[in-house]
Design an enzyme around this catalytic site. Sequence first.
Site, PDB file in Angstrom:
ATOM      1  N   GLU A 141       0.853  -1.182   0.000  1.00 16.13           N
ATOM      2  CA  GLU A 141       0.000   0.000   0.000  1.00 16.13           C
ATOM      3  C   GLU A 141       0.893   1.237   0.000  1.00 16.13           C
ATOM      4  O   GLU A 141       1.807   1.351   0.815  1.00 16.13           O
ATOM      5  CB  GLU A 141      -0.913  -0.021   1.240  1.00 16.13           C
ATOM      6  CG  GLU A 141      -1.840   1.179   1.288  1.00 16.13           C
ATOM      7  CD  GLU A 141      -3.115   0.926   2.095  1.00 16.13           C
ATOM      8  OE1 GLU A 141      -3.517  -0.245   2.259  1.00 16.13           O
ATOM      9  OE2 GLU A 141      -3.700   1.923   2.552  1.00 16.13           O
ATOM     10  N   ARG A 142       0.628   2.123  -0.943  1.00 12.60           N
ATOM     11  CA  ARG A 142       1.449   3.332  -1.115  1.00 12.60           C
ATOM     12  C   ARG A 142       2.914   2.973  -1.351  1.00 12.60           C
ATOM     13  O   ARG A 142       3.807   3.697  -0.926  1.00 12.60           O
ATOM     14  CB  ARG A 142       1.334   4.277   0.086  1.00 12.60           C
ATOM     15  CG  ARG A 142      -0.084   4.579   0.551  1.00 12.60           C
ATOM     16  CD  ARG A 142      -0.953   5.090  -0.556  1.00 12.60           C
ATOM     17  NE  ARG A 142      -2.307   5.379  -0.085  1.00 12.60           N
ATOM     18  CZ  ARG A 142      -3.289   5.725  -0.918  1.00 12.60           C
ATOM     19  NH1 ARG A 142      -3.087   5.793  -2.215  1.00 12.60           N
ATOM     20  NH2 ARG A 142      -4.484   5.992  -0.441  1.00 12.60           N
ATOM     21  N   GLU A 267     -10.323   4.884   9.336  1.00 13.61           N
ATOM     22  CA  GLU A 267     -10.536   4.565   7.919  1.00 13.61           C
ATOM     23  C   GLU A 267     -11.136   3.176   7.726  1.00 13.61           C
ATOM     24  O   GLU A 267     -10.725   2.410   6.859  1.00 13.61           O
ATOM     25  CB  GLU A 267      -9.225   4.713   7.142  1.00 13.61           C
ATOM     26  CG  GLU A 267      -8.669   6.138   7.207  1.00 13.61           C
ATOM     27  CD  GLU A 267      -7.426   6.375   6.349  1.00 13.61           C
ATOM     28  OE1 GLU A 267      -6.683   5.411   6.108  1.00 13.61           O
ATOM     29  OE2 GLU A 267      -7.225   7.519   5.932  1.00 13.61           O
ATOM     30  N   ARG A 317     -10.798  17.882  10.361  1.00 10.07           N
ATOM     31  CA  ARG A 317      -9.970  16.675  10.481  1.00 10.07           C
ATOM     32  C   ARG A 317      -8.682  16.940  11.270  1.00 10.07           C
ATOM     33  O   ARG A 317      -8.216  16.070  12.007  1.00 10.07           O
ATOM     34  CB  ARG A 317      -9.663  16.150   9.076  1.00 10.07           C
ATOM     35  CG  ARG A 317      -8.629  15.051   9.071  1.00 10.07           C
ATOM     36  CD  ARG A 317      -8.619  14.352   7.731  1.00 10.07           C
ATOM     37  NE  ARG A 317      -7.436  13.535   7.581  1.00 10.07           N
ATOM     38  CZ  ARG A 317      -7.133  12.834   6.504  1.00 10.07           C
ATOM     39  NH1 ARG A 317      -7.944  12.874   5.458  1.00 10.07           N
ATOM     40  NH2 ARG A 317      -6.042  12.112   6.440  1.00 10.07           N
ATOM     41  N   ASP A 346      -2.075  14.369   7.072  1.00  8.26           N
ATOM     42  CA  ASP A 346      -1.636  13.106   6.489  1.00  8.26           C
ATOM     43  C   ASP A 346      -0.404  13.278   5.599  1.00  8.26           C
ATOM     44  O   ASP A 346      -0.510  13.134   4.387  1.00  8.26           O
ATOM     45  CB  ASP A 346      -2.789  12.495   5.681  1.00  8.26           C
ATOM     46  CG  ASP A 346      -2.578  11.024   5.397  1.00  8.26           C
ATOM     47  OD1 ASP A 346      -1.631  10.446   5.942  1.00  8.26           O
ATOM     48  OD2 ASP A 346      -3.371  10.459   4.619  1.00  8.26           O
ATOM     49  N   GLU A 374       4.158   9.035  -0.628  1.00 13.67           N
ATOM     50  CA  GLU A 374       2.768   9.073  -1.093  1.00 13.67           C
ATOM     51  C   GLU A 374       2.385  10.446  -1.638  1.00 13.67           C
ATOM     52  O   GLU A 374       1.817  10.556  -2.728  1.00 13.67           O
ATOM     53  CB  GLU A 374       1.834   8.688   0.067  1.00 13.67           C
ATOM     54  CG  GLU A 374       0.365   8.796  -0.283  1.00 13.67           C
ATOM     55  CD  GLU A 374      -0.553   8.329   0.849  1.00 13.67           C
ATOM     56  OE1 GLU A 374      -0.047   7.930   1.915  1.00 13.67           O
ATOM     57  OE2 GLU A 374      -1.780   8.375   0.654  1.00 13.67           O
ATOM     58  N   GLU A 482       7.686  21.440  -2.934  1.00 22.11           N
ATOM     59  CA  GLU A 482       6.643  22.272  -2.325  1.00 22.11           C
ATOM     60  C   GLU A 482       6.255  23.421  -3.250  1.00 22.11           C
ATOM     61  O   GLU A 482       5.076  23.761  -3.374  1.00 22.11           O
ATOM     62  CB  GLU A 482       7.144  22.830  -0.987  1.00 22.11           C
ATOM     63  CG  GLU A 482       6.093  23.675  -0.270  1.00 22.11           C
ATOM     64  CD  GLU A 482       6.572  24.193   1.086  1.00 22.11           C
ATOM     65  OE1 GLU A 482       7.804  24.329   1.266  1.00 22.11           O
ATOM     66  OE2 GLU A 482       5.722  24.459   1.950  1.00 22.11           O
ATOM     67  N   TRP A 512     -13.408  13.222   2.902  1.00 22.12           N
ATOM     68  CA  TRP A 512     -12.167  12.972   3.638  1.00 22.12           C
ATOM     69  C   TRP A 512     -11.706  14.124   4.528  1.00 22.12           C
ATOM     70  O   TRP A 512     -10.680  14.022   5.214  1.00 22.12           O
ATOM     71  CB  TRP A 512     -11.045  12.588   2.667  1.00 22.12           C
ATOM     72  CG  TRP A 512     -11.331  11.307   1.955  1.00 22.12           C
ATOM     73  CD1 TRP A 512     -11.933  11.155   0.749  1.00 22.12           C
ATOM     74  CD2 TRP A 512     -11.050   9.977   2.426  1.00 22.12           C
ATOM     75  NE1 TRP A 512     -12.035   9.817   0.428  1.00 22.12           N
ATOM     76  CE2 TRP A 512     -11.501   9.073   1.443  1.00 22.12           C
ATOM     77  CE3 TRP A 512     -10.455   9.466   3.581  1.00 22.12           C
ATOM     78  CZ2 TRP A 512     -11.387   7.687   1.578  1.00 22.12           C
ATOM     79  CZ3 TRP A 512     -10.332   8.090   3.713  1.00 22.12           C
ATOM     80  CH2 TRP A 512     -10.802   7.216   2.725  1.00 22.12           C
TER      81      TRP A 512
END
Length: 650
Positions: A141-142, A267, A317, A346, A374, A482, A512
């Site tokens: 995953e990722r 999640e 969040r 995240d 990610e 960035e 999300w």
Amino acid sequence: MQGVDPAWLPDEAYRPIGTRRTLIRGSGPLVETVHGEVTQACVRFGGSVSFDGPAGPYDLVLELTGDGSSEAFTFERGDGRTTVTASGGPGLLYGLFHVVRLGEAAFRGSYEREEHRPELALRMLDHWDNVAVHPVMGQVERGYAGGSLFWQDERARGDLERVRAYGRLLAACGINAVAVNNVNVHGTEARLLTDRIGEVADIAGALRPYGIRAHLSVTFAAPVVLGGLETADPLDAGVREWWAEATARVYEAIPDFGGYVVKADSEGQPGPFAYGHSHADGANALAAALAPHGGIVHWRAFVYNHRQDWRDRRTDRARAAYDHFVPLDGEFASNAVLQVKHGPMDFQVREPVSPLIGAMPRTRLAVELQATQEYTGQQRHVCWLGPMWSGALRFRPEEGSPVGELARGGLVAVSNVGDDPFWTGHPLAQANLYTFGRLAWQPDADPDAVLDEWIRLTFPDAPQRLITGLHAVLDGSWATYEKYTAPLGVGFMVQPGHHYGPSVDGYEYSPWGTYHFADRDGIGVDRSVASGTGYAGQYAKPWAEVYESSETCPDELLLFFHHVPYGHVLKSGKTVIQHIYDTHFEGVAEVEEAREVWASLTDLVDPARHARVAERYEEQLRSAREWRDQINSYFLRKSGVPDAHGRRIY
Ligand code: GCU
């Protein structure tokens, strides 16, 4: 190993040791590892190694003075002899790697006795590896470096030579723990805890010679899905007994097992909320099962509402981890470690440090970083994360200790490694893995010095032109990334699902909780106490005040904390909109430049590695241009404010 990149342990790095006379004293499995390392070097370069031999003319003495498990070692040099002593096997191994890192310098002049010990006891990589290929997330995953190093064809790899080599690399940068499977524990993977624990034991066995312990991600619902119980209620006696028995069997198979990693009520993963209990109750049930064996549970704090209504402006969040966990401070068992992502969202390219860190003085916290890229270019873009991580670790939530000291439960990174011949897909992403290990050992280390160390080890005998070139392409690569992606801390703007490439509104109307709120007048999330979600108030002073006002909030986080008009003037003197245009043009120009620098190094880098990086630069440049053009066009269209320099925007 044929065809596998030696990364930061090329044979050549051992020449200074391999050409000399070494005495090794002591016994035990890690001493054998040290002996093996030195012997191989001597076979290659003609030096000699004695094991527990008589005092003689030695250039290097590696001596184990006890039988403990300490990771500390001393290093000194006098009378033409370099000496490493340690009271534990791991210390001796780290001492050897210290000598490897120093190279010839370890055998010149004299050194007063130095004491080295890791500042953080746990330095762990979490592999988000699935045993069975997941229909959506794939095997890792990722993961951006091929398949799993550990799992293949739905079981542990038969040939663990590569795993052993991996352990060696990790030990050489100070990592001492590995979680071998994904925090999202699917059906097949759940069974690693019980009937398939033998496979984990095989992997643990391959890592053990390098002082690395195996940890396992487990599902909170294990008593139900594996044990056939009707409940996984953490306060139920039968459930607790089930965990105790299952854990005892784990330790029968793996006596030095590290412990569990748990993603609960996050999640979609099961957790204690289903039974009306708290995360402390949940964590403590597993901690109780591990305690008799000396194990720990890493309980992740990544808990938030991922089914939010985008119209709902009260839910934030960023607040979630603090709101969930701070009230539980003091309730966690001493062998329960709360594992907190370094930022509140995240792993975005820019986030403030999570306000949870520093707010739970009676809880052992581990800080989690993400080496797998990610949200930072997925190992197709060069993005050396050293400065970002170091900044987070040096941040002081209030007067007093920096994050690197508050992380008493350790430093964890999501691994960026797979079965790719270069380990990390992008060969230069190895620098992230190495930097993580070294920062975990010493969180206040200078990241530039760590990068330099990585360069000198990975490219032995590099001429100055190569060293300069590598610094040129890596040093500022995070800042460059960035510049061409989401501006001023606002985050996301990525394509939903796989998270690669730009999509400004990709997550804007999603459940999300990741919004930027751009309209024709301005952009950003108001997280002030005065008029926003109140998130800024989760910080202690001085940060609560600094972040509260757009006047004092640092430019780079402005849109994380405030919704401002496009004409808002930054501390840099530029308006927000002009900053967006300028940084996006600059970012692409910097990638173009870095690509040229890389091209100029063809004669100095081995062809396969050079070609792999060169090919990725083509993709990075394409992608950076896409980011630039989508972001700039989006904001030109929203705001109607033209670029002061009249550059091409679509
Ligand atoms: C991110 C990531 C997921 C991962 C999650 C986690 O949301 O996209 O793939 O499972 O973090 O940290 O648990």
